[in-house]
Each structure stands twice: as structure tokens, then as C-alpha cells.
Design a protein around this motif. Structure first.
Motif, PDB file in Angstrom:
ATOM      1  N   LEU A  60       0.775  -1.402  -0.240  1.00  0.00           N
ATOM      2  CA  LEU A  60       0.174   0.109  -0.105  1.00  0.00           C
ATOM      3  C   LEU A  60       1.132   1.224  -0.047  1.00  0.00           C
ATOM      4  CD1 LEU A  60      -2.615   1.254   0.693  1.00  0.00           C
ATOM      5  CD2 LEU A  60      -2.332   0.249   2.681  1.00  0.00           C
ATOM      6  N   ASP A  61       0.773   2.267  -1.015  1.00  0.00           N
ATOM      7  CA  ASP A  61       1.274   3.409  -1.227  1.00  0.00           C
ATOM      8  C   ASP A  61       0.437   4.452   0.309  1.00  0.00           C
ATOM      9  OD1 ASP A  61       2.848   5.578  -2.003  1.00  0.00           O
ATOM     10  OD2 ASP A  61       2.020   6.050  -3.642  1.00  0.00           O
ATOM     11  N   VAL A  62       1.757   4.838   0.368  1.00  0.00           N
ATOM     12  CA  VAL A  62       0.779   6.136   1.444  1.00  0.00           C
ATOM     13  C   VAL A  62       0.167   7.046   0.804  1.00  0.00           C
ATOM     14  CG1 VAL A  62       2.016   8.019   3.365  1.00  0.00           C
ATOM     15  CG2 VAL A  62       2.945   6.060   3.197  1.00  0.00           C
ATOM     16  N   HIS A  63       0.399   7.989   0.221  1.00  0.00           N
ATOM     17  CA  HIS A  63       0.565   8.896  -0.837  1.00  0.00           C
ATOM     18  C   HIS A  63      -0.548   9.028  -2.116  1.00  0.00           C
ATOM     19  CE1 HIS A  63       2.130  11.514   2.290  1.00  0.00           C
ATOM     20  NE2 HIS A  63       2.962  11.409   1.643  1.00  0.00           N
ATOM     21  N   LEU A  64      -2.215   8.705  -1.080  1.00  0.00           N
ATOM     22  CA  LEU A  64      -2.754   8.495  -2.503  1.00  0.00           C
ATOM     23  C   LEU A  64      -4.165   9.530  -3.052  1.00  0.00           C
ATOM     24  CD1 LEU A  64      -3.345   4.565  -1.277  1.00  0.00           C
ATOM     25  CD2 LEU A  64      -2.403   5.309  -3.249  1.00  0.00           C
ATOM     26  N   PRO A  65      -4.589   9.858  -4.269  1.00  0.00           N
ATOM     27  CA  PRO A  65      -6.195  10.707  -4.440  1.00  0.00           C
ATOM     28  C   PRO A  65      -6.713  10.246  -3.455  1.00  0.00           C
ATOM     29  CG  PRO A  65      -5.201   9.518  -6.570  1.00  0.00           C
ATOM     30  CD  PRO A  65      -4.290   8.818  -5.606  1.00  0.00           C
ATOM     31  N   GLY A  66      -7.444  10.905  -2.774  1.00  0.00           N
ATOM     32  CA  GLY A  66      -7.987  10.659  -2.274  1.00  0.00           C
ATOM     33  C   GLY A  66      -7.855  10.347  -0.386  1.00  0.00           C
ATOM     34  N   LEU A  67      -8.824   8.787   0.207  1.00  0.00           N
ATOM     35  CA  LEU A  67      -8.636   8.437   1.116  1.00  0.00           C
ATOM     36  C   LEU A  67      -6.382   7.626   0.772  1.00  0.00           C
ATOM     37  CD1 LEU A  67      -9.575   7.799   3.765  1.00  0.00           C
ATOM     38  CD2 LEU A  67      -9.782   5.135   2.481  1.00  0.00           C
ATOM     39  N   ASP A  68      -5.943   8.338   1.633  1.00  0.00           N
ATOM     40  CA  ASP A  68      -4.643   8.365   1.405  1.00  0.00           C
ATOM     41  C   ASP A  68      -4.190   6.352   2.480  1.00  0.00           C
ATOM     42  OD1 ASP A  68      -3.979   8.388   4.502  1.00  0.00           O
ATOM     43  OD2 ASP A  68      -3.026  10.207   4.509  1.00  0.00           O
ATOM     44  N   GLY A  69      -3.425   6.180   2.472  1.00  0.00           N
ATOM     45  CA  GLY A  69      -2.790   4.467   2.475  1.00  0.00           C
ATOM     46  C   GLY A  69      -3.439   4.252   3.969  1.00  0.00           C
ATOM     47  N   VAL A  70      -2.805   5.167   4.707  1.00  0.00           N
ATOM     48  CA  VAL A  70      -2.522   5.655   6.724  1.00  0.00           C
ATOM     49  C   VAL A  70      -4.358   5.103   6.770  1.00  0.00           C
ATOM     50  CG1 VAL A  70      -2.219   6.474   8.619  1.00  0.00           C
ATOM     51  CG2 VAL A  70      -0.544   6.138   7.122  1.00  0.00           C
ATOM     52  N   GLU A  71      -5.178   6.364   5.944  1.00  0.00           N
ATOM     53  CA  GLU A  71      -6.473   6.381   6.813  1.00  0.00           C
ATOM     54  C   GLU A  71      -6.726   5.218   5.790  1.00  0.00           C
ATOM     55  OE1 GLU A  71      -7.135  10.978   5.704  1.00  0.00           O
ATOM     56  OE2 GLU A  71      -7.000   9.624   3.901  1.00  0.00           O
ATOM     57  N   LEU A  72      -6.697   3.888   4.917  1.00  0.00           N
ATOM     58  CA  LEU A  72      -7.258   2.888   4.116  1.00  0.00           C
ATOM     59  C   LEU A  72      -7.002   1.787   5.419  1.00  0.00           C
ATOM     60  CD1 LEU A  72      -8.810   1.147   2.196  1.00  0.00           C
ATOM     61  CD2 LEU A  72      -6.421   0.923   1.426  1.00  0.00           C
ATOM     62  N   GLN A  73      -6.040   2.151   5.935  1.00  0.00           N
ATOM     63  CA  GLN A  73      -5.484   0.490   6.382  1.00  0.00           C
ATOM     64  C   GLN A  73      -6.181   1.596   8.098  1.00  0.00           C
ATOM     65  OE1 GLN A  73      -1.858   1.390   8.446  1.00  0.00           O
ATOM     66  NE2 GLN A  73      -1.280  -1.072   9.285  1.00  0.00           N
ATOM     67  N   ALA A  74      -6.722   2.008   8.421  1.00  0.00           N
ATOM     68  CA  ALA A  74      -7.233   2.631  10.006  1.00  0.00           C
ATOM     69  C   ALA A  74      -8.432   2.276   9.449  1.00  0.00           C
ATOM     70  CB  ALA A  74      -7.468   3.843   9.765  1.00  0.00           C
ATOM     71  N   GLN A  75      -9.012   2.406   8.299  1.00  0.00           N
ATOM     72  CA  GLN A  75     -10.508   2.077   8.449  1.00  0.00           C
ATOM     73  C   GLN A  75     -10.620   0.324   7.595  1.00  0.00           C
ATOM     74  OE1 GLN A  75     -12.406   3.608   4.873  1.00  0.00           O
ATOM     75  NE2 GLN A  75     -13.850   2.270   4.874  1.00  0.00           N
ATOM     76  N   LEU A  76      -9.616  -0.035   7.702  1.00  0.00           N
ATOM     77  CA  LEU A  76      -9.698  -1.633   7.442  1.00  0.00           C
ATOM     78  C   LEU A  76      -9.640  -2.384   8.669  1.00  0.00           C
ATOM     79  CD1 LEU A  76      -7.305  -2.265   4.225  1.00  0.00           C
ATOM     80  CD2 LEU A  76     -10.237  -2.929   4.436  1.00  0.00           C
ATOM     81  N   ARG A  77      -9.164  -1.810   9.625  1.00  0.00           N
ATOM     82  CA  ARG A  77      -8.686  -2.372  10.873  1.00  0.00           C
ATOM     83  C   ARG A  77     -10.449  -2.803  11.658  1.00  0.00           C
ATOM     84  NH1 ARG A  77      -5.026  -4.709   9.056  1.00  0.00           N
ATOM     85  NH2 ARG A  77      -3.083  -4.344   9.376  1.00  0.00           N
ATOM     86  N   ALA A  78     -11.074  -0.792  11.575  1.00  0.00           N
ATOM     87  CA  ALA A  78     -11.870  -0.869  12.110  1.00  0.00           C
ATOM     88  C   ALA A  78     -13.004  -1.369  12.021  1.00  0.00           C
ATOM     89  CB  ALA A  78     -12.335   1.045  11.955  1.00  0.00           C
ATOM     90  N   GLU A  79     -13.149  -1.992  10.815  1.00  0.00           N
ATOM     91  CA  GLU A  79     -13.743  -3.148  10.056  1.00  0.00           C
ATOM     92  C   GLU A  79     -13.691  -4.648  10.760  1.00  0.00           C
ATOM     93  OE1 GLU A  79     -13.694  -2.208   5.826  1.00  0.00           O
ATOM     94  OE2 GLU A  79     -14.907  -0.186   6.286  1.00  0.00           O
TER      95      GLU A  79
END
Length: 130
Positions: A60-79
Motif C-alpha cells: 500500500l502506497d502512503v500517498h494516494l489521491p482521495g483516501l490515503d494509505g494510512v486512512e485506508l489501513q485505519a478503516q480496514l482495521r476498524a472493520e
């Protein structure tokens, strides 16, 4: 490092990287090691995948357009996801590194990637070492 012919099916990896040339190169490399690789340009594209497309590891790249990589990881962990995440970045992102590792990232690698280290980290999180 050997590939893993003893597995019935190859491990499924998702590469989430907005730079198409980097994503293609990573996919080629990982497929050459017998991984089943799916690429996504955006975190939202990854989140929109079918439910039955479980992956064994995310690169997973850290810098992505829209939701960034760290935010994606946090969302996945929350799920409730426990899929291993290996972050890649071209930026000196100490805050992102600290946050990603605190949220359970398996590794945080800098571009240009040392492909041997990337392959070792993937093998490690998948339990394919040794």
C-alpha cells in the motif's frame, strides 16, 4: 529466497499504488514469484471490490489521491480486517510511518524499493520464510 510451490493456491496480494508504472513493475515482480496480484490505483477502488476477493497481504502506497494509505489501513482495521499491510512511500513521512506502524502495519519501506527486502517482508508476513 525460493518461490512457494508447496501451496495449493498462490497467495493473493493487492498492490494499491497510484503511479501506474510502479504498480505494473510491482505486479510483474510479484507475479514472477508466483503471487496472484491485483492492482488498484485508489483506496476507494480497493474498498469497492467484491466481498469475496480476500487478499493475503496489501502493498500500500502512503500517498494516494482521495483516501490515503494510512486512512485506508485505519478503516480496514476498524472493520475488523487483520490483513497484513506493507507500506511503500517515496516521501520522508515520519508521522505516517509512526501512525501506520502503531495501527499494525507489518513494514514501512521507502522508494526506490529494495525488491529483495520487499519480497522478504511479504514472505515473512505470509509465513513463507525458511
Amino acid at each position: 529466497m525460493d518461490s512457494h510451490p508447496d501451496r495449493a493456491t498462490p497467495p493473493r496480494l493487492a498492490v494499491i499504488e497510484d503511479d501506474a508504472s510502479v504498480a505494473r513493475a510491482l505486479a510483474r515482480l510479484l507475479r514472477s514469484w508466483d503471487y496472484d496480484v491485483e492492482t488498484f490505483e485508489r483506496a476507494e477502488e480497493f474498498l469497492g471490490r467484491p466481498d469475496d476477493s480476500g487478499h493475503d497481504c496489501l502493498v500500500l502506497d502512503v500517498h494516494l489521491p482521495g483516501l490515503d494509505g494510512v486512512e485506508l489501513q485505519a478503516q480496514l482495521r476498524a472493520e475488523g480486517s487483520s490483513v497484513p499491510v506493507i507500506f511503500i512511500t517515496a516521501y520522508d513521512a515520519e508521522d505516517a510511518r509512526r501512525n501506520a506502524l502503531a495501527d499494525g502495519a507489518s513494514a514501512f519501506l521507502h522508494k526506490p524499493l529494495d525488491t529483495v527486502v520487499l519480497l522478504q517482508e511479504i514472505a515473512r508476513v505470509l509465513g513463507l520464510e525458511g
